[in-house]
Design a protein around this motif. Sequence first.
Motif, PDB file in Angstrom:
ATOM      1  N   CYS A 111       0.849  -1.189   0.000  1.00 12.80           N
ATOM      2  CA  CYS A 111       0.000   0.000   0.000  1.00 12.80           C
ATOM      3  C   CYS A 111       0.883   1.236   0.000  1.00 12.80           C
ATOM      4  CB  CYS A 111      -0.888  -0.028   1.248  1.00 12.80           C
ATOM      5  SG  CYS A 111      -2.052   1.312   1.383  1.00 12.80           S
ATOM      6  N   ASP A 112       0.569   2.181  -0.845  1.00 11.15           N
ATOM      7  CA  ASP A 112       1.320   3.435  -0.924  1.00 11.15           C
ATOM      8  C   ASP A 112       1.334   4.102   0.449  1.00 11.15           C
ATOM      9  OD1 ASP A 112       2.259   6.010  -1.366  1.00 11.15           O
ATOM     10  OD2 ASP A 112       1.145   6.268  -3.226  1.00 11.15           O
ATOM     11  N   ASN A 113       2.511   4.394   0.934  1.00  9.26           N
ATOM     12  CA  ASN A 113       2.686   4.953   2.276  1.00  9.26           C
ATOM     13  C   ASN A 113       2.114   6.360   2.421  1.00  9.26           C
ATOM     14  OD1 ASN A 113       3.656   4.686   4.941  1.00  9.26           O
ATOM     15  ND2 ASN A 113       5.388   6.002   4.429  1.00  9.26           N
ATOM     16  N   THR A 114       1.833   7.035   1.310  1.00  9.48           N
ATOM     17  CA  THR A 114       1.317   8.405   1.380  1.00  9.48           C
ATOM     18  C   THR A 114      -0.213   8.454   1.348  1.00  9.48           C
ATOM     19  OG1 THR A 114       1.368   8.713  -1.032  1.00  9.48           O
ATOM     20  CG2 THR A 114       3.386   9.249   0.205  1.00  9.48           C
ATOM     21  N   ARG A 115      -0.863   7.341   1.565  1.00 10.50           N
ATOM     22  CA  ARG A 115      -2.328   7.270   1.512  1.00 10.50           C
ATOM     23  C   ARG A 115      -2.901   6.803   2.847  1.00 10.50           C
ATOM     24  NH1 ARG A 115      -3.990   7.367  -3.907  1.00 10.50           N
ATOM     25  NH2 ARG A 115      -2.206   7.352  -5.290  1.00 10.50           N
ATOM     26  N   PRO A 116      -2.992   7.699   3.834  1.00  9.04           N
ATOM     27  CA  PRO A 116      -3.473   7.285   5.154  1.00  9.04           C
ATOM     28  C   PRO A 116      -4.900   6.744   5.146  1.00  9.04           C
ATOM     29  CG  PRO A 116      -3.170   9.670   5.051  1.00  9.04           C
ATOM     30  CD  PRO A 116      -2.609   9.106   3.789  1.00  9.04           C
ATOM     31  N   SER A 117      -5.764   7.263   4.284  1.00 10.50           N
ATOM     32  CA  SER A 117      -7.139   6.746   4.267  1.00 10.50           C
ATOM     33  C   SER A 117      -7.173   5.325   3.731  1.00 10.50           C
ATOM     34  CB  SER A 117      -8.066   7.654   3.456  1.00 10.50           C
ATOM     35  OG  SER A 117      -7.634   7.743   2.121  1.00 10.50           O
ATOM     36  N   LEU A 118      -6.300   5.010   2.800  1.00 16.40           N
ATOM     37  CA  LEU A 118      -6.222   3.636   2.294  1.00 16.40           C
ATOM     38  C   LEU A 118      -5.655   2.708   3.363  1.00 16.40           C
ATOM     39  CD1 LEU A 118      -6.821   1.893  -0.151  1.00 16.40           C
ATOM     40  CD2 LEU A 118      -4.546   2.465  -1.040  1.00 16.40           C
ATOM     41  N   HIS A 119      -4.653   3.198   4.090  1.00 16.44           N
ATOM     42  CA  HIS A 119      -4.119   2.424   5.221  1.00 16.44           C
ATOM     43  C   HIS A 119      -5.234   2.125   6.225  1.00 16.44           C
ATOM     44  CE1 HIS A 119       0.456   2.654   5.031  1.00 16.44           C
ATOM     45  NE2 HIS A 119       0.028   3.135   3.880  1.00 16.44           N
ATOM     46  N   SER A 120      -6.012   3.137   6.548  1.00 14.25           N
ATOM     47  CA  SER A 120      -7.105   2.961   7.518  1.00 14.25           C
ATOM     48  C   SER A 120      -8.120   1.942   7.016  1.00 14.25           C
ATOM     49  CB  SER A 120      -7.811   4.290   7.783  1.00 14.25           C
ATOM     50  OG  SER A 120      -6.948   5.164   8.429  1.00 14.25           O
ATOM     51  N   PHE A 121      -8.437   2.019   5.728  1.00  8.65           N
ATOM     52  CA  PHE A 121      -9.389   1.063   5.149  1.00  8.65           C
ATOM     53  C   PHE A 121      -8.880  -0.362   5.330  1.00  8.65           C
ATOM     54  CE2 PHE A 121     -10.606  -1.535   1.474  1.00  8.65           C
ATOM     55  CZ  PHE A 121     -11.975  -1.585   1.660  1.00  8.65           C
ATOM     56  N   TYR A 122      -7.630  -0.612   4.962  1.00 15.07           N
ATOM     57  CA  TYR A 122      -7.087  -1.971   5.097  1.00 15.07           C
ATOM     58  C   TYR A 122      -6.965  -2.374   6.562  1.00 15.07           C
ATOM     59  CZ  TYR A 122      -6.185  -2.258   0.102  1.00 15.07           C
ATOM     60  OH  TYR A 122      -6.332  -2.302  -1.255  1.00 15.07           O
TER      61      TYR A 122
END
Length: 156
Positions: free
Chosen positions: A134-145
């Motif tokens: 996961c791209d490290n610059t995408r906190p919302s994507l991190h949160s989703f996962y």
Amino acid sequence: MGDAFLNSAPLMIAQARLEQSAIAADILQEAARWLSERGIPLWQVSEITAERFRAPAERGELYLAWQGDRATGVMLLQEEDFLFWPDAVEGESLFLHKLAIRRSVAGRGVASALISWAVAETRRRNRRFLRLDCDNTRPSLHSFYQSHGFTLQGVR
């Protein structure tokens, strides 16, 4: 097909056939355009072609989410990933890539269903881990996962 149908149609996830590579590419291109329009590009539309998904389809790694006769989501589920996970123990994990949904089903649980299906498939194949990058610059994507049980294993 109207939204009322999509709300009532059961979601089914199935391995994509070779001739469905273009459908997978279309879903990913739609997602890539949407992300780019928002200033957060992830994939280059020009790189997402049906031809690129033929090999994964032939290997049985390409999956589509269907609601009735309409494909609403896509993902790659691979048995190995030497590029992003070179240190993973062979045979221990499955690897999730290129998860995307059509915008018309955003917020309706299609992405979550794909992840849940991949988790169940990981267990069915007796693998210990389902991994993704996961791209490290995408906190919302991190949160989703993370809301789906994934934990950060490191940053490269």
